[in-house]
Scaffold this motif. Structure first.
Motif, PDB file in Angstrom:
ATOM      1  N   SER A 168       1.022  -1.097   0.086  1.00  0.00           N
ATOM      2  CA  SER A 168      -0.098   0.039  -0.222  1.00  0.00           C
ATOM      3  C   SER A 168       1.485   1.807   0.005  1.00  0.00           C
ATOM      4  N   THR A 169       2.428   1.208   0.478  1.00  0.00           N
ATOM      5  CA  THR A 169       2.903   1.815   0.317  1.00  0.00           C
ATOM      6  C   THR A 169       4.401   1.217  -0.463  1.00  0.00           C
ATOM      7  N   GLY A 170       4.385   2.737  -2.002  1.00  0.00           N
ATOM      8  CA  GLY A 170       5.602   2.074  -2.614  1.00  0.00           C
ATOM      9  C   GLY A 170       5.718   3.301  -2.302  1.00  0.00           C
ATOM     10  N   ALA A 171       7.243   3.495  -3.882  1.00  0.00           N
ATOM     11  CA  ALA A 171       8.186   4.335  -3.722  1.00  0.00           C
ATOM     12  C   ALA A 171       8.550   5.211  -4.919  1.00  0.00           C
ATOM     13  N   VAL A 172       8.875   5.738  -5.373  1.00  0.00           N
ATOM     14  CA  VAL A 172       9.842   6.710  -6.854  1.00  0.00           C
ATOM     15  C   VAL A 172      10.502   6.855  -6.216  1.00  0.00           C
ATOM     16  N   MET A 173      12.080   6.623  -7.146  1.00  0.00           N
ATOM     17  CA  MET A 173      13.104   6.669  -6.888  1.00  0.00           C
ATOM     18  C   MET A 173      12.794   7.620  -8.463  1.00  0.00           C
ATOM     19  N   MET A 174      13.660   8.594  -8.339  1.00  0.00           N
ATOM     20  CA  MET A 174      14.826   9.471  -8.971  1.00  0.00           C
ATOM     21  C   MET A 174      15.629  10.045  -9.378  1.00  0.00           C
ATOM     22  N   PRO A 175      16.527  10.772 -10.393  1.00  0.00           N
ATOM     23  CA  PRO A 175      18.404  11.533  -9.855  1.00  0.00           C
ATOM     24  C   PRO A 175      17.716  12.919  -8.698  1.00  0.00           C
ATOM     25  N   ALA A 176      18.749  12.765  -8.322  1.00  0.00           N
ATOM     26  CA  ALA A 176      18.255  13.987  -6.531  1.00  0.00           C
ATOM     27  C   ALA A 176      17.627  15.342  -7.510  1.00  0.00           C
ATOM     28  N   ASP A 177      18.464  15.480  -8.872  1.00  0.00           N
ATOM     29  CA  ASP A 177      18.505  17.344  -9.385  1.00  0.00           C
ATOM     30  C   ASP A 177      16.810  17.287  -9.591  1.00  0.00           C
ATOM     31  N   LEU A 178      15.973  15.869 -10.435  1.00  0.00           N
ATOM     32  CA  LEU A 178      14.828  16.168 -10.673  1.00  0.00           C
ATOM     33  C   LEU A 178      14.110  16.329  -9.223  1.00  0.00           C
ATOM     34  N   GLN A 198      14.486  17.242  -6.828  1.00  0.00           N
ATOM     35  CA  GLN A 198      14.233  18.158  -5.611  1.00  0.00           C
ATOM     36  C   GLN A 198      13.365  19.831  -6.430  1.00  0.00           C
ATOM     37  N   ARG A 199      13.462  19.170  -7.744  1.00  0.00           N
ATOM     38  CA  ARG A 199      12.376  20.054  -8.813  1.00  0.00           C
ATOM     39  C   ARG A 199      11.340  19.579  -8.503  1.00  0.00           C
ATOM     40  N   VAL A 200      10.537  18.303  -8.060  1.00  0.00           N
ATOM     41  CA  VAL A 200       9.354  17.899  -7.572  1.00  0.00           C
ATOM     42  C   VAL A 200       8.860  18.277  -5.944  1.00  0.00           C
TER      43      VAL A 200
END
Length: 163
Positions: free
Chosen positions: A44-54, A56-58
């Protein structure tokens, strides 16, 4: 540092922190007996992983939309952040969207185990809280992915020949 802070710091352990995550934050955590790391079973809990620069913008965009505070795990060595999310999104069926996310190094974690920041030697280096989980709130995965896609779309070079 006050006496209370010293006592709290010395009494913090993977087990006590895991208990905090379960009771206060509603995260399905456990301590891996082999590594001593705090892990969370995705579901029920997941994650969205991405580069730190993107990421930070999110973070800035979600704040602008009054979504949050969102629990975010930083992976300093990998240069990535992971947003803990409500796993409320449907599988992505559009190959163009899958390719867009793949090129941007955005990964959705729906199954398996997610490592959380853990107290103890060496654990702090691998994972840190950018924004600590302190409540049961997690943003909608659909909202986080929509925000990511809007930012990626805004980064696309404009086709000047169409004008």
């Amino acid at each position: 540092m006050t006496h209370a802070h010293t006592v709290a710091a010395t009494q913090d352990s993977p087990q006590s922190r895991s208990l905090f995550y379960r009771r206060i934050c509603g995260l399905p955590t456990f301590v891996d007996p082999a590594t001593g790391r705090i892990m969370m079973s995705a579901g029920s809990t997941g994650a969205v992983m991405m580069p730190a620069d993107l990421a930070q913008r999110v973070k800035v965009e979600l704040h602008r939309r009054n979504v949050g505070p969102c629990p975010i795990i930083g992976h300093p060595r990998a240069g990535t952040w992971s947003y803990l999310i409500r796993a409320d999104m449907h599988p992505i069926g559009d190959p163009a969207v899958v390719a867009q996310l793949w090129r941007a190094r955005v990964v959705v974690v729906r199954d398996g185990d997610i490592a959380l920041p853990s107290p103890g030697p060496g654990h702090q280096v691998a994972r840190t809280w950018v924004v600590a989980a302190t409540t049961p709130f997690r943003p909608s995965g659909t909202t986080v992915l929509a925000c990511v896609r809007e930012l990626l779309d805004a980064d696309k070079p404009r086709d000047r020949s169409a004008h």
